[in-house]
Design a protein around this motif. Structure first.
Motif, PDB file in Angstrom:
ATOM      1  N   SER A 164     -11.601  -2.035  -9.088  1.00 52.23           N
ATOM      2  CA  SER A 164     -11.730  -1.995  -7.637  1.00 52.23           C
ATOM      3  C   SER A 164     -13.169  -2.277  -7.207  1.00 52.23           C
ATOM      4  O   SER A 164     -14.099  -2.269  -8.015  1.00 52.23           O
ATOM      5  CB  SER A 164     -11.294  -0.621  -7.111  1.00 52.23           C
ATOM      6  N   CYS A 199      -5.068   5.490  -8.642  1.00 54.74           N
ATOM      7  CA  CYS A 199      -4.427   4.474  -7.799  1.00 54.74           C
ATOM      8  C   CYS A 199      -5.498   3.631  -7.110  1.00 54.74           C
ATOM      9  O   CYS A 199      -6.671   4.002  -7.054  1.00 54.74           O
ATOM     10  CB  CYS A 199      -3.499   5.117  -6.766  1.00 54.74           C
ATOM     11  N   LYS A 200      -5.064   2.487  -6.618  1.00 55.05           N
ATOM     12  CA  LYS A 200      -5.960   1.577  -5.893  1.00 55.05           C
ATOM     13  C   LYS A 200      -5.389   1.369  -4.499  1.00 55.05           C
ATOM     14  O   LYS A 200      -4.188   1.130  -4.335  1.00 55.05           O
ATOM     15  CB  LYS A 200      -6.090   0.246  -6.650  1.00 55.05           C
ATOM     16  N   VAL A 201      -6.266   1.456  -3.500  1.00 52.32           N
ATOM     17  CA  VAL A 201      -5.853   1.334  -2.103  1.00 52.32           C
ATOM     18  C   VAL A 201      -6.672   0.232  -1.441  1.00 52.32           C
ATOM     19  O   VAL A 201      -7.876   0.104  -1.693  1.00 52.32           O
ATOM     20  CB  VAL A 201      -6.067   2.666  -1.344  1.00 52.32           C
ATOM     21  N   TRP A 202      -6.004  -0.562  -0.612  1.00 50.55           N
ATOM     22  CA  TRP A 202      -6.668  -1.629   0.137  1.00 50.55           C
ATOM     23  C   TRP A 202      -6.926  -1.145   1.569  1.00 50.55           C
ATOM     24  O   TRP A 202      -5.987  -0.778   2.286  1.00 50.55           O
ATOM     25  CB  TRP A 202      -5.795  -2.875   0.180  1.00 50.55           C
ATOM     26  N   THR A 274     -11.118  -2.836  -1.913  1.00 51.68           N
ATOM     27  CA  THR A 274     -10.222  -2.079  -2.793  1.00 51.68           C
ATOM     28  C   THR A 274     -10.946  -0.817  -3.265  1.00 51.68           C
ATOM     29  O   THR A 274     -12.108  -0.872  -3.661  1.00 51.68           O
ATOM     30  CB  THR A 274      -9.794  -2.913  -4.014  1.00 51.68           C
ATOM     31  N   THR A 282      -3.010   9.775  -1.263  1.00 48.48           N
ATOM     32  CA  THR A 282      -2.065   8.822  -0.668  1.00 48.48           C
ATOM     33  C   THR A 282      -0.837   9.492  -0.071  1.00 48.48           C
ATOM     34  O   THR A 282       0.040   8.825   0.445  1.00 48.48           O
ATOM     35  CB  THR A 282      -1.602   7.771  -1.708  1.00 48.48           C
ATOM     36  N   ALA A 293      -1.935   3.752   4.480  1.00 47.82           N
ATOM     37  CA  ALA A 293      -2.268   2.384   4.069  1.00 47.82           C
ATOM     38  C   ALA A 293      -1.029   1.683   3.518  1.00 47.82           C
ATOM     39  O   ALA A 293      -0.270   2.252   2.734  1.00 47.82           O
ATOM     40  CB  ALA A 293      -3.374   2.406   3.016  1.00 47.82           C
ATOM     41  N   LYS A 294      -0.823   0.442   3.908  1.00 50.04           N
ATOM     42  CA  LYS A 294       0.375  -0.285   3.512  1.00 50.04           C
ATOM     43  C   LYS A 294       0.302  -0.794   2.077  1.00 50.04           C
ATOM     44  O   LYS A 294       1.324  -0.929   1.405  1.00 50.04           O
ATOM     45  CB  LYS A 294       0.619  -1.452   4.473  1.00 50.04           C
ATOM     46  N   ASN A 295      -0.900  -1.069   1.608  1.00 49.68           N
ATOM     47  CA  ASN A 295      -1.051  -1.679   0.289  1.00 49.68           C
ATOM     48  C   ASN A 295      -1.683  -0.688  -0.674  1.00 49.68           C
ATOM     49  O   ASN A 295      -2.852  -0.316  -0.540  1.00 49.68           O
ATOM     50  CB  ASN A 295      -1.916  -2.936   0.401  1.00 49.68           C
ATOM     51  N   LYS A 296      -0.895  -0.233  -1.655  1.00 43.01           N
ATOM     52  CA  LYS A 296      -1.363   0.705  -2.665  1.00 43.01           C
ATOM     53  C   LYS A 296      -0.810   0.276  -4.022  1.00 43.01           C
ATOM     54  O   LYS A 296       0.294  -0.257  -4.109  1.00 43.01           O
ATOM     55  CB  LYS A 296      -0.892   2.141  -2.384  1.00 43.01           C
ATOM     56  N   GLU A 297      -1.577   0.556  -5.063  1.00 42.88           N
ATOM     57  CA  GLU A 297      -1.118   0.293  -6.422  1.00 42.88           C
ATOM     58  C   GLU A 297      -1.344   1.552  -7.265  1.00 42.88           C
ATOM     59  O   GLU A 297      -2.474   2.038  -7.362  1.00 42.88           O
ATOM     60  CB  GLU A 297      -1.872  -0.879  -7.044  1.00 42.88           C
TER      61      GLU A 297
END
Length: 319
Positions: A164, A199-202, A274, A282, A293-297
């Motif tokens: 990230s 996790c990774k968040v945008w 990121t 989250t 946030a809509k984009n998470k991994e």
């Protein structure tokens, strides 16, 4: 991410009830949906008893909804739930059912069988986790409310693990320092027992700025966190990798953040960054911006302690 197929609990319960209808005398559902969904579940015909959890609700005498008895024994082992059912052995019909709870603090007898079992499992755990995984040349110190080497190491490790732009993690996630010398998985589990995944968040720069401002308050740092997988006490100071800012105390006596830099460049409010962090942010109430946030991994099945183990395994071992 773990290869599980997730189905609607209400629909699958209806299917199972029909499948088991002619094979069982009493139908008991073990539920981790929470009390609100349990009450909805009770409307499904054919369920005699629901043993519920998740919301830690306590029903000292159960709760009847239609023909279904809902049971709940609280939390923290304060109570043991006891359900008594009466069945007509000839007709195989359920005659009566009732629930009570026993307060564990009032129990006088000790279960030696349970105690021996716990000792056995503790010994097995020690054997599995005792092998040396690394060696520390000096103490690895943690401070929940100040910058510290251990929290800094974890932030750096999360940034690398999640690949990230930056990383953020609360110091309270590490429960204790590690003394110099050999370290084992048991040591790692002791100081990081949480079932929490990286996790990774945008997020856009303006959203990231709001999170940094929120995290930097004394209220947030000293927040006592319960649940969300967290097994510590306080939230603790937020530690970053890839973020630089100045903190000043103004006339109001409060700390304020100014001049936020991301990797030594002024934060761009419109750029998407990121962030490597922990999944407890989250969901729940801590940081609504991250939660929504809509984009998470998510990185699974590894937990934060696996990230630490991977990092510390690279430390000198040949001692």
């Amino acid at each position: 991410l773990l290869g599980w197929e997730i189905k609607d609990p209400f629909e699958i319960t209806k299917e199972l009830i029909l499948e088991l209808k002619e094979k069982t005398d009493v139908t008991i559902v073990l539920s981790h949906l929470g009390i609100n969904d349990d009450e909805m579940l009770a409307a499904i015909p054919g369920i005699d008893i629901i043993l519920g959890g998740h919301t830690h609700h306590l029903f000292p005498n159960g709760k009847m909804i239609g023909n279904t008895l809902l049971c709940g024994a609280g939390k923290y082992g304060q109570y043991i739930g006891y359900v008594e059912i009466k069945l007509d052995l000839e007709t195989k019909k359920l005659i009566d059912k009732k629930a009570t709870v026993v307060q564990t603090s009032e129990l006088r007898d000790e279960s030696f069988e349970t105690k021996d079992l716990l000792i056995k499992y503790a010994e097995q755990s020690d054997e599995l986790l005792s092998n040396q995984i690394g060696y520390l040349e000096e103490d690895l110190l943690i401070d929940w409310f100040e910058e510290s080497p251990f929290a800094r190491l974890l932030a750096n490790a999360l940034k690398a693990w999640c690949d990230s732009d930056l990383a953020m993690v609360n110091s309270g996630i590490i429960l204790d320092s590690l003394p110099k010398g050999p370290i084992s998985k048991k040591d790692i589990h002791r100081i990081c027992p949480h079932p929490i995944n990286p996790c990774k968040v945008w997020l856009k720069g303006d959203e990231l700025k709001e999170i940094i401002l929120q995290a930097h308050t004394e209220k947030m740092e000293k927040l006592e966190v319960i649940g969300l997988g967290f097994r510590g006490k306080f939230m603790g100071k937020m530690i970053y990798e890839g973020v630089q800012f100045e903190s000043v105390v103004l006339s109001d006596g409060l700390r304020h953040v100014k001049n936020i830099l991301i990797n030594h460049e002024p934060i761009d409010h419109n750029r998407v960054y990121t962030i490597g962090t922990v999944d407890m942010f989250t969901f729940g109430y801590l940081f609504p911006i991250i939660r929504d946030a809509k984009n998470k991994e998510y990185f699974m099945p590894e937990m934060v302690r696996d990230v630490l183990t991977h990092t510390l395994t690279a430390v000198k071992q040949d001692r």
